[in-house]
Write a protein that holds these residues in place. Structure first.
Motif, PDB file in Angstrom:
ATOM      1  N   ASN A   1      40.540 -89.051 -14.630  1.00 29.26           N
ATOM      2  CA  ASN A   1      39.668 -89.618 -15.664  1.00 29.26           C
ATOM      3  C   ASN A   1      40.291 -89.437 -17.043  1.00 29.26           C
ATOM      4  OD1 ASN A   1      39.034 -86.968 -16.460  1.00 29.26           O
ATOM      5  ND2 ASN A   1      36.840 -87.325 -16.511  1.00 29.26           N
ATOM      6  N   ASP A   2      39.689 -90.056 -18.031  1.00 29.56           N
ATOM      7  CA  ASP A   2      40.237 -90.024 -19.389  1.00 29.56           C
ATOM      8  C   ASP A   2      40.075 -88.661 -20.047  1.00 29.56           C
ATOM      9  OD1 ASP A   2      41.154 -92.599 -19.334  1.00 29.56           O
ATOM     10  OD2 ASP A   2      39.592 -93.437 -20.620  1.00 29.56           O
TER      11      ASP A   2
ATOM     12  N   GLY B   1      45.693 -98.769 -11.956  1.00 29.63           N
ATOM     13  CA  GLY B   1      46.303 -97.693 -12.740  1.00 29.63           C
ATOM     14  C   GLY B   1      47.615 -97.221 -12.146  1.00 29.63           C
TER      15      GLY B   1
ATOM     16  N   GLY C   1      45.314 -92.631 -17.600  1.00 36.13           N
ATOM     17  CA  GLY C   1      43.980 -92.114 -17.302  1.00 36.13           C
ATOM     18  C   GLY C   1      43.117 -93.097 -16.544  1.00 36.13           C
TER      19      GLY C   1
ATOM     20  N   VAL D   1      40.852 -92.470 -25.547  1.00 39.23           N
ATOM     21  CA  VAL D   1      42.126 -92.890 -24.952  1.00 39.23           C
ATOM     22  C   VAL D   1      42.597 -94.199 -25.569  1.00 39.23           C
ATOM     23  CG1 VAL D   1      43.200 -93.712 -22.813  1.00 39.23           C
ATOM     24  CG2 VAL D   1      41.938 -91.561 -22.827  1.00 39.23           C
TER      25      VAL D   1
ATOM     26  N   THR E   1      44.939 -96.789 -19.336  1.00 40.52           N
ATOM     27  CA  THR E   1      43.749 -96.292 -18.651  1.00 40.52           C
ATOM     28  C   THR E   1      43.165 -97.435 -17.841  1.00 40.52           C
ATOM     29  OG1 THR E   1      41.611 -95.160 -18.915  1.00 40.52           O
ATOM     30  CG2 THR E   1      42.185 -96.810 -20.567  1.00 40.52           C
TER      31      THR E   1
END
Length: 308
Positions: A214-215, A135, A237, A244, A256
């Motif tokens: 986190n999402d 990410g 995310g 998402v 994400t």
């Protein structure tokens, strides 16, 4: 043989037949299903358990260690044969898992680790550090290796929050032109993330990006950014939720990191079944599952925390 004798003989035969016990029950204990990640865990575990012939007891601890302890008491009293758990705190959950073990009930942990080994049979978790690095690398690319950014951190009692943040920074901190101007927990909450993001924007109106633990928090941040007319801000995310996914496909959130919640929960049930039948899973207690980057290239393939 008289009719009366036939009846007595039939009754005696019935009494000697083995009594069929009700199906064994597996307890599935997770945080609130308001978060689609935890609902996917519960659904995945329940589906696999029922496929294997077990009944299920699905419970929610709301990230409250005291409530979790009470749920363990209920599960133990109900005579469940195994517990699938996404726990309410790495330290705070050890006693509950030990309590089940002492009662002869094995626990199989998913998503979050506890701080002791040898208490649970399995601890199956996503490779949060590897996923966070994926990410972060995408975030750096999207940011063009420069600009001011903010970080939304998860619940402090959850070891995953710290591991993800560390993974992010081990990548991002290599780029001196990327400046973190705000860092705050939103406790995995969408509502809290909305409020935190509003405050961050007020204090840092020139913010260029947001990286989230986190999402759910990413969705809260994106809602605040949309409300402020700042849809130019890059948001990344972690989880791989359908919400998402839809945002990515609509040009909102940019990326994400998928952790396979549904598959992970099903794996835990399979290991519980193996353990109950043989006394061993045949695997190490701690098991890591690698994560996958999801962005505009593959978001259309994402469904319920799995790439199709």
């Amino acid at each position: 043989m008289t009719f009366k004798t036939q009846i007595l003989a039939a009754a005696t035969a019935l009494m000697t037949l083995p009594v069929m016990a009700a199906a064994d029950t597996i307890a599935i204990i997770t945080p609130s299903h308001d978060n689609p990640f935890f609902k996917a865990e519960a659904d995945g575990a329940a589906a696999k358990a029922e496929e294997l012939g077990y009944e299920t007891m699905v419970l929610v601890h709301d990230d409250d260690a005291n409530k979790q302890s009470e749920l363990f008491d209920s599960a133990i009293a109900a005579g469940v044969v195994a517990i699938i758990l996404d726990n309410a705190g790495a330290d705070a959950s050890v006693a509950a898992v030990q309590k089940a073990k002492d009662a002869g009930i094995p626990s199989f942990l998913i998503d979050r680790e506890i701080t002791e080994t040898g208490v649970a049979v399995s601890q199956i978790v996503s490779n949060n550090y590897q996923g966070a690095q994926l990410g972060a690398e995408e975030f750096v690319r999207l940011m063009g290796e420069e600009g001011k950014y903010a970080e939304l951190v998860g619940k402090e009692s959850d070891t995953n929050a710290g591991i993800r943040s560390q993974g992010y920074h081990d990548v991002i901190d290599q780029y001196p032109e990327l400046e973190m101007v705000a860092q705050q927990t939103a406790n995995w909450s969408q509502t809290e993330a909305f409020t935190v993001m509003e405050s961050m924007l007020q204090a840092n109106p020139d913010i260029k990006g947001v990286i989230s633990g986190n999402d759910t928090m990413a969705m809260g941040a994106w809602a605040a950014l949309e409300a402020a007319g700042r849809t130019d801000v890059i948001v990344v995310g972690f989880d791989g939720s359908n919400d998402v996914r839809d945002s990515i496909l609509a040009g909102g959130i940019k990326a994400t990191v998928l952790q396979p919640a549904y598959a992970q929960a099903q794996m835990a049930v399979l290991q519980a079944d193996q353990y109950l039948k043989t006394g061993s899973t045949g695997l190490d207690e701690k098991q890591l599952m690698d994560c996958v980057l999801v962005n505009g290239d593959n978001a259309s393939q994402l469904e319920t925390f799995a790439l199709q």
